[in-house]
Design a protein around this motif. Structure first.
Motif, PDB file in Angstrom:
ATOM      1  N   GLY B  12      95.285  14.219  13.583  1.00 26.74           N
ATOM      2  CA  GLY B  12      94.100  15.362  12.312  1.00 26.74           C
ATOM      3  C   GLY B  12      92.940  14.385  11.547  1.00 26.74           C
ATOM      4  O   GLY B  12      91.531  15.460  11.898  1.00 26.74           O
ATOM      5  N   TYR B  13      93.699  13.479  11.378  1.00 29.13           N
ATOM      6  CA  TYR B  13      91.932  12.672  11.472  1.00 29.13           C
ATOM      7  C   TYR B  13      90.451  12.212  12.137  1.00 29.13           C
ATOM      8  O   TYR B  13      89.165  12.474  11.932  1.00 29.13           O
ATOM      9  CB  TYR B  13      92.005  11.093  10.983  1.00 29.13           C
ATOM     10  N   LEU B  16      89.137  15.663  12.359  1.00 32.32           N
ATOM     11  CA  LEU B  16      88.254  15.961  11.492  1.00 32.32           C
ATOM     12  C   LEU B  16      86.406  15.213  12.194  1.00 32.32           C
ATOM     13  O   LEU B  16      85.721  15.469  11.954  1.00 32.32           O
ATOM     14  CB  LEU B  16      88.765  15.293   9.635  1.00 32.32           C
TER      15      LEU B  16
END
Lengths: 251, 285
Positions: B12-13, B16
């Motif tokens: 997810g990081y 992003l």
């Protein structure tokens, strides 16, 4: 046989560091003198002092007496450019100028005032012939010299040095950047040249010194340890340090 | 063994951060493209042969920018004629002759600083130094631009001198060549590319300069002849742009000039890259 260069009590400092200590040597005419010794022993530095190329390095101080054909090379009325015309130099890495083969050879003569085309043509041809490279380049004299192979470039540089008609040729490890075949061609060439020129050559390669030189000088830590006929130096060295070096105990 | 929740968090990081970077590059591209396209769309329809081939008249209200184009050319030529010998000469001295490294360092640092100060300051100084003595004129403008471009020419030449291999110099000295001969025959030919690059960058800077010229070269739209006209005032394209937009409200003309300047800048950038490539190729023979 007379001596071309006489050096008495020469010392050289780079700033505070003394790189050459009290060297005395007499270089015999029309012969090949080899300077050997481990890296950093001052042999290249000493070689470059003989035609004052060290002048270009800031912070160098030289004492003692160096005479070329009897004249003090550090005397005030000496024109250093004329000295370098008399005592030519070939460098470790082939350094042709980025111009045509012809212009490379003609550079020196033009520097010393020769401008007539016929005269230059003759000098170029003769110099290239004497450096044993004429046959390889005669059809492409107008081509850029950087297109030649390393060995050819080095012979071109020798031809370039010969073009100003020097008496002495200083060679600073002229074959260390070359392959074995190019190296042996240069060695043959140097042996031919000693008929006409006095040659002083720095070399890392002891076999080379044995193969080509008449005299050998062994340098260590800025000192000239021993100087004599090459066969004597390599068969019966007088100094223990020379013996240790040539038998491969250090260096 | 494999911690699934952690790897999910990491992924997810990653996504992003990638999205954020994509956003910034998108914004950058959009801004640049918008500016380019907007100026071209507004400007090109207003570029007419009549506009660039006639001079303006306050009597008839006619607008033509030929004098401004010629003034720009005059200023570029005059500036280069003065700045080249100065900058290249200084560069040669500093790299080839100067032995006091401390002084060289100070001069290089000063040049570096000089190239970073706002151009309006050059204008102010130029006005007091040149315009007050020779009058507001193209020449005063050119002199101001000389100071402004001196660091550029000097530094690019110096950098290029430093790339000439020391072995060339040694080779030439070893043949008994004197200092000046070595510089002229071996060092200078090796740094032509630097000089040309510096020139092109300077031309770009001169074309784009307005603040320094507002003070020194004036606003006149009269036709001048080179070089006698150098002592009269005259507006360059950038100054004319300012005048037409700000004082006469002629935004069409202003955008036309803007489009011309922008196209010129693009051409100059291409030229600079082409020159550098050309010389790099030649060096690698």
């Amino acid at each position: 046989m007379s001596n071309v260069i006489n050096v008495k009590d020469m010392c050289l400092w780079y700033g505070e560091h003394q790189a050459i200590k009290n060297v005395n040597i007499e270089i015999p005419e029309k012969s090949i003198t080899a300077f050997i010794g481990p890296s950093g022993c001052g042999k290249s530095t000493f070689l470059k002092t003989l035609n004052r190329m060290n002048d270009l390095i800031p912070g160098v101080k030289i004492t003692g007496d160096i005479r070329y054909e009897g004249t003090d090379i550090f005397a005030k009325d000496i024109d250093v450019n004329n000295l370098r015309k008399e005592i030519g130099m070939v460098f470790q890495k082939p350094n042709p100028f980025p111009m045509s083969i012809y212009d490379n050879i003609a550079y020196g003569p033009r520097t010393h005032g020769i401008t007539k085309k016929t005269e230059l043509d003759e000098i170029v041809e003769n110099s290239l012939k004497r450096a044993a490279i004429w046959d390889e380049v005669k059809d492409r004299l107008k081509k850029n010299a950087l297109g030649l192979s390393g060995g050819q470039q080095q012979r071109l540089c020798i031809a370039r040095a010969l073009a100003v008609d020097p008496k002495v040729l200083l060679m600073d490890e002229p074959t260390s950047a070359l392959d074995p075949i190019s190296t042996s061609r240069i060695e043959e060439l140097v042996l031919d040249l000693k008929e006409t020129y006095t040659i002083v050559m720095v070399t890392h390669n002891m076999q080379q010194a044995v193969r080509v030189s008449d005299y050998t000088a062994f340098f260590l830590l800025g000192e000239l340890v021993e100087f004599g006929r090459t066969e004597d130096i390599f068969s019966q060295p007088q100094d223990k340090r020379t013996e240790d070096y040539i038998t491969g105990r250090f260096g | 063994m494999l911690n699934r929740s952690l790897s999910k968090k990491r992924r997810g990081y990653e996504v992003l951060m990638k999205a954020l970077m994509l956003l910034s590059v998108g914004l950058t591209a959009a801004l640049v493209l918008f500016l380019l396209v907007y100026v071209l769309i507004e400007g090109i329809p207003n570029i007419t042969w009549e506009l660039i081939s006639t001079k303006p008249s306050y009597l008839t209200g006619h607008i033509g920018i030929l004098p401004d184009i010629l003034n720009t050319v005059c200023i570029v030529i005059a500036t280069l004629l003065i700045v080249l010998p100065l900058g290249v000469g200084a560069a040669i001295y500093l790299t080839e002759y100067a032995s006091n490294k401390k002084v060289v360092g100070i001069i290089e640092y000063a040049a570096e600083t000089l190239s970073g100060i706002p151009s309006i300051i050059y204008g102010l100084v130029g006005m007091l130094l040149f315009s007050n003595n020779m009058g507001t004129s193209l020449m005063a403008g050119a002199c101001t631009l000389v100071i402004m471009n001196l660091p550029t020419i000097m530094r690019t030449t110096q950098e290029s001198l430093k790339t000439v291999p020391q072995s060339y110099r040694e080779g030439a000295f070893g043949l008994g060549a004197g200092k000046w001969r070595v510089v002229r025959t071996v060092v200078l030919p090796g740094c032509v590319d630097g000089v040309i690059t510096g020139c092109i960058l300077s031309v770009g800077r001169i074309l784009g300069e307005s603040a320094a010229l507002l003070f020194t070269a004036g606003f006149a739209h009269t036709m001048l002849t080179f070089p006698t006209g150098m002592k009269s005032p005259g507006a360059t394209l950038t100054v004319a742009l300012y005048v037409y937009a700000k004082e006469q409200g002629e935004f069409g003309v202003a955008f036309a000039i803007a489009a011309i300047l922008m196209v010129l800048t693009v051409i100059i950038n291409f030229a600079a890259t082409a020159v550098q490539k050309h010389f790099e190729k030649r060096k690698n023979i």
